[in-house]
Design a protein around this motif. Structure first.
Motif, PDB file in Angstrom:
ATOM      1  N   TYR A 127       0.851  -1.187   0.000  1.00  0.00           N
ATOM      2  CA  TYR A 127       0.000   0.000   0.000  1.00  0.00           C
ATOM      3  C   TYR A 127       0.892   1.245   0.000  1.00  0.00           C
ATOM      4  O   TYR A 127       1.821   1.355   0.810  1.00  0.00           O
ATOM      5  CB  TYR A 127      -0.942  -0.007   1.204  1.00  0.00           C
ATOM      6  N   THR A 128       0.596   2.129  -0.921  1.00  0.00           N
ATOM      7  CA  THR A 128       1.400   3.339  -1.092  1.00  0.00           C
ATOM      8  C   THR A 128       0.541   4.574  -0.841  1.00  0.00           C
ATOM      9  O   THR A 128      -0.595   4.660  -1.317  1.00  0.00           O
ATOM     10  CB  THR A 128       1.989   3.404  -2.509  1.00  0.00           C
ATOM     11  N   LEU A 129       1.091   5.484  -0.084  1.00  0.00           N
ATOM     12  CA  LEU A 129       0.434   6.760   0.207  1.00  0.00           C
ATOM     13  C   LEU A 129       1.252   7.887  -0.422  1.00  0.00           C
ATOM     14  O   LEU A 129       2.440   8.019  -0.140  1.00  0.00           O
ATOM     15  CB  LEU A 129       0.318   6.971   1.714  1.00  0.00           C
ATOM     16  N   THR A 130       0.608   8.641  -1.291  1.00  0.00           N
ATOM     17  CA  THR A 130       1.270   9.750  -1.962  1.00  0.00           C
ATOM     18  C   THR A 130       0.525  11.050  -1.679  1.00  0.00           C
ATOM     19  O   THR A 130      -0.711  11.064  -1.673  1.00  0.00           O
ATOM     20  CB  THR A 130       1.322   9.514  -3.485  1.00  0.00           C
ATOM     21  N   ASN A 131       1.275  12.103  -1.471  1.00  0.00           N
ATOM     22  CA  ASN A 131       0.688  13.420  -1.254  1.00  0.00           C
ATOM     23  C   ASN A 131       1.255  14.380  -2.308  1.00  0.00           C
ATOM     24  O   ASN A 131       2.263  15.042  -2.095  1.00  0.00           O
ATOM     25  CB  ASN A 131       0.995  13.936   0.152  1.00  0.00           C
ATOM     26  N   PRO A 132       0.586  14.407  -3.467  1.00  0.00           N
ATOM     27  CA  PRO A 132       1.119  15.246  -4.559  1.00  0.00           C
ATOM     28  C   PRO A 132       1.059  16.732  -4.263  1.00  0.00           C
ATOM     29  O   PRO A 132       1.716  17.528  -4.947  1.00  0.00           O
ATOM     30  CB  PRO A 132       0.221  14.879  -5.746  1.00  0.00           C
ATOM     31  N   SER A 133       0.283  17.118  -3.263  1.00  0.00           N
ATOM     32  CA  SER A 133       0.165  18.550  -2.960  1.00  0.00           C
ATOM     33  C   SER A 133       1.349  19.069  -2.175  1.00  0.00           C
ATOM     34  O   SER A 133       1.550  20.268  -2.055  1.00  0.00           O
ATOM     35  CB  SER A 133      -1.123  18.825  -2.182  1.00  0.00           C
ATOM     36  N   SER A 134       2.160  18.155  -1.612  1.00  0.00           N
ATOM     37  CA  SER A 134       3.319  18.590  -0.846  1.00  0.00           C
ATOM     38  C   SER A 134       4.428  19.018  -1.793  1.00  0.00           C
ATOM     39  O   SER A 134       4.474  18.633  -2.961  1.00  0.00           O
ATOM     40  CB  SER A 134       3.809  17.464   0.062  1.00  0.00           C
ATOM     41  N   MET A 135       5.327  19.808  -1.293  1.00  0.00           N
ATOM     42  CA  MET A 135       6.395  20.359  -2.119  1.00  0.00           C
ATOM     43  C   MET A 135       7.285  19.258  -2.684  1.00  0.00           C
ATOM     44  O   MET A 135       7.779  19.355  -3.813  1.00  0.00           O
ATOM     45  CB  MET A 135       7.225  21.343  -1.290  1.00  0.00           C
ATOM     46  N   CYS A 136       7.470  18.213  -1.918  1.00  0.00           N
ATOM     47  CA  CYS A 136       8.373  17.135  -2.342  1.00  0.00           C
ATOM     48  C   CYS A 136       7.628  15.937  -2.923  1.00  0.00           C
ATOM     49  O   CYS A 136       8.241  14.898  -3.208  1.00  0.00           O
ATOM     50  CB  CYS A 136       9.217  16.673  -1.157  1.00  0.00           C
ATOM     51  N   ASN A 137       6.316  16.064  -3.078  1.00  0.00           N
ATOM     52  CA  ASN A 137       5.500  14.947  -3.604  1.00  0.00           C
ATOM     53  C   ASN A 137       5.821  13.665  -2.832  1.00  0.00           C
ATOM     54  O   ASN A 137       6.183  12.650  -3.380  1.00  0.00           O
ATOM     55  CB  ASN A 137       5.748  14.759  -5.094  1.00  0.00           C
ATOM     56  N   THR A 138       5.740  13.754  -1.504  1.00  0.00           N
ATOM     57  CA  THR A 138       6.175  12.674  -0.622  1.00  0.00           C
ATOM     58  C   THR A 138       5.351  11.409  -0.798  1.00  0.00           C
ATOM     59  O   THR A 138       4.153  11.456  -1.070  1.00  0.00           O
ATOM     60  CB  THR A 138       6.104  13.121   0.842  1.00  0.00           C
ATOM     61  N   THR A 139       6.051  10.280  -0.613  1.00  0.00           N
ATOM     62  CA  THR A 139       5.433   8.956  -0.769  1.00  0.00           C
ATOM     63  C   THR A 139       5.913   8.049   0.350  1.00  0.00           C
ATOM     64  O   THR A 139       7.086   8.089   0.737  1.00  0.00           O
ATOM     65  CB  THR A 139       5.796   8.335  -2.129  1.00  0.00           C
ATOM     66  N   ALA A 140       4.998   7.246   0.856  1.00  0.00           N
ATOM     67  CA  ALA A 140       5.343   6.226   1.862  1.00  0.00           C
ATOM     68  C   ALA A 140       4.602   4.947   1.500  1.00  0.00           C
ATOM     69  O   ALA A 140       3.557   4.981   0.840  1.00  0.00           O
ATOM     70  CB  ALA A 140       4.969   6.687   3.257  1.00  0.00           C
ATOM     71  N   SER A 141       5.165   3.815   1.900  1.00  0.00           N
ATOM     72  CA  SER A 141       4.520   2.534   1.577  1.00  0.00           C
ATOM     73  C   SER A 141       4.628   1.576   2.743  1.00  0.00           C
ATOM     74  O   SER A 141       5.505   1.713   3.611  1.00  0.00           O
ATOM     75  CB  SER A 141       5.139   1.909   0.326  1.00  0.00           C
ATOM     76  N   VAL A 142       3.733   0.598   2.763  1.00  0.00           N
ATOM     77  CA  VAL A 142       3.730  -0.428   3.796  1.00  0.00           C
ATOM     78  C   VAL A 142       3.266  -1.733   3.165  1.00  0.00           C
ATOM     79  O   VAL A 142       2.385  -1.743   2.297  1.00  0.00           O
ATOM     80  CB  VAL A 142       2.804  -0.029   4.974  1.00  0.00           C
ATOM     81  N   ASN A 143       3.884  -2.820   3.564  1.00  0.00           N
ATOM     82  CA  ASN A 143       3.476  -4.145   3.089  1.00  0.00           C
ATOM     83  C   ASN A 143       2.551  -4.788   4.113  1.00  0.00           C
ATOM     84  O   ASN A 143       2.854  -4.806   5.308  1.00  0.00           O
ATOM     85  CB  ASN A 143       4.687  -5.045   2.869  1.00  0.00           C
ATOM     86  N   VAL A 144       1.432  -5.317   3.645  1.00  0.00           N
ATOM     87  CA  VAL A 144       0.508  -6.078   4.493  1.00  0.00           C
ATOM     88  C   VAL A 144       0.634  -7.535   4.087  1.00  0.00           C
ATOM     89  O   VAL A 144       0.279  -7.904   2.963  1.00  0.00           O
ATOM     90  CB  VAL A 144      -0.945  -5.582   4.340  1.00  0.00           C
ATOM     91  N   PHE A 145       1.173  -8.332   4.994  1.00  0.00           N
ATOM     92  CA  PHE A 145       1.450  -9.726   4.701  1.00  0.00           C
ATOM     93  C   PHE A 145       0.246 -10.595   5.024  1.00  0.00           C
ATOM     94  O   PHE A 145      -0.314 -10.529   6.118  1.00  0.00           O
ATOM     95  CB  PHE A 145       2.665 -10.207   5.511  1.00  0.00           C
ATOM     96  N   ILE A 146      -0.175 -11.419   4.059  1.00  0.00           N
ATOM     97  CA  ILE A 146      -1.297 -12.350   4.247  1.00  0.00           C
ATOM     98  C   ILE A 146      -0.746 -13.769   4.257  1.00  0.00           C
ATOM     99  O   ILE A 146      -0.304 -14.276   3.219  1.00  0.00           O
ATOM    100  CB  ILE A 146      -2.347 -12.201   3.131  1.00  0.00           C
ATOM    101  N   PRO A 147      -0.729 -14.435   5.397  1.00  0.00           N
ATOM    102  CA  PRO A 147      -0.253 -15.821   5.435  1.00  0.00           C
ATOM    103  C   PRO A 147      -1.125 -16.721   4.554  1.00  0.00           C
ATOM    104  O   PRO A 147      -2.349 -16.595   4.535  1.00  0.00           O
ATOM    105  CB  PRO A 147      -0.384 -16.206   6.916  1.00  0.00           C
ATOM    106  N   GLN A 148      -0.476 -17.606   3.804  1.00  0.00           N
ATOM    107  CA  GLN A 148      -1.212 -18.543   2.957  1.00  0.00           C
ATOM    108  C   GLN A 148      -1.636 -19.758   3.788  1.00  0.00           C
ATOM    109  O   GLN A 148      -0.882 -20.231   4.639  1.00  0.00           O
ATOM    110  CB  GLN A 148      -0.351 -18.994   1.781  1.00  0.00           C
ATOM    111  N   PRO A 149      -2.854 -20.254   3.560  1.00  0.00           N
ATOM    112  CA  PRO A 149      -3.315 -21.411   4.340  1.00  0.00           C
ATOM    113  C   PRO A 149      -2.476 -22.642   4.058  1.00  0.00           C
ATOM    114  O   PRO A 149      -1.984 -22.834   2.941  1.00  0.00           O
ATOM    115  CB  PRO A 149      -4.762 -21.596   3.862  1.00  0.00           C
ATOM    116  N   VAL A 150      -2.302 -23.458   5.075  1.00  0.00           N
ATOM    117  CA  VAL A 150      -1.541 -24.686   4.921  1.00  0.00           C
ATOM    118  C   VAL A 150      -2.319 -25.650   4.025  1.00  0.00           C
ATOM    119  O   VAL A 150      -3.559 -25.672   4.034  1.00  0.00           O
ATOM    120  CB  VAL A 150      -1.268 -25.316   6.298  1.00  0.00           C
ATOM    121  N   VAL A 151      -1.598 -26.414   3.229  1.00  0.00           N
ATOM    122  CA  VAL A 151      -2.229 -27.352   2.293  1.00  0.00           C
ATOM    123  C   VAL A 151      -1.629 -28.740   2.525  1.00  0.00           C
ATOM    124  O   VAL A 151      -0.405 -28.918   2.465  1.00  0.00           O
ATOM    125  CB  VAL A 151      -2.017 -26.936   0.832  1.00  0.00           C
TER     126      VAL A 151
END
Length: 208
Positions: free
Chosen positions: A41-65
């Motif tokens: 997931y990426t968050l961007t703020n184009p209105s800021s002077m530096c067009n700042t961006t931040a991101s975070v990974n959301v990990f989804i464990p896969q079910p055991v098979v």
């Protein structure tokens, strides 16, 4: 499950949220997301002077098979391998070489349903595999001609019938002894025997 993503104080105003490059929402400081797979997931703020961006990974464990259901001859062992998951536990743990390994050897004395559970980041999943134990039985008989004369030193085939496609195939053979006797050990039904050579002088099938 869902998770709430919140922008810090430096990310307020005209925010743009994206999931794996796809825009989700504009001008919000927080957003609830329910990913079906591990996502960035990426968050961007184009209105800021530096067009700042931040991101975070959301990990989804896969079910055991667990592996597909399988069969094993009485007294034999079979390898069971689970994929995905973490902190694995097999149950029941009797007749298993390792109850906490991804791969374990099962030696059941009877048909058994094994369960494999995973606990990864608090996400619990479970799957199962049935191991059917095939009990051995003996097929005995005497090869003889139509006039009841026994046939010593004669080849006898063990024939397997496939009910799915109605085909037959020879899976084993023996030579009769001097008394015309033969014997096979099998672990299932659907077998019959054939005495060779296949001619009108010889009975060619024995019900089993």
């Amino acid at each position: 499950d869902s998770v709430l993503l919140v922008a810090s104080n430096n990310y307020t105003g005209a925010n743009v949220w994206m999931e794996n490059g796809t825009v989700l929402s504009d001008s919000t400081d927080s957003i609830w997301v329910t990913p079906s797979q591990t996502s960035t997931y990426t968050l961007t703020n184009p209105s800021s002077m530096c067009n700042t961006t931040a991101s975070v990974n959301v990990f989804i464990p896969q079910p055991v098979v667990a592996p597909a259901d399988m069969s094993v001859c009485e007294g034999d062992s079979v390898s069971l391998t689970a994929t995905n998951g973490a902190n694995l536990v097999w149950s029941p743990n009797t007749s298993l070489s390792c109850s906490t390994c991804s791969t374990t050897m099962a030696s059941p004395s009877q048909t058994t349903m094994y369960y494999i559970s995973s606990n990864e980041f608090g996400c619990i999943s479970e799957d199962s595999v049935q191991v059917s134990v095939l009990t051995a039985r003996t097929i005995n008989g005497i090869a003889y001609q139509s006039n009841t004369t026994v046939l010593p030193n004669t080849k006898v085939l063990l024939i397997e019938y496939n009910a799915i496609d109605s085909t037959v195939s020879a899976v084993d053979s023996v030579i009769t002894n001097m008394a015309g006797e033969f014997s096979f050990v099998v672990n299932a039904s659907g077998y019959y025997v054939k005495v060779l050579p296949d001619s009108s002088s010889y009975p060619n099938e024995f019900p089993t």
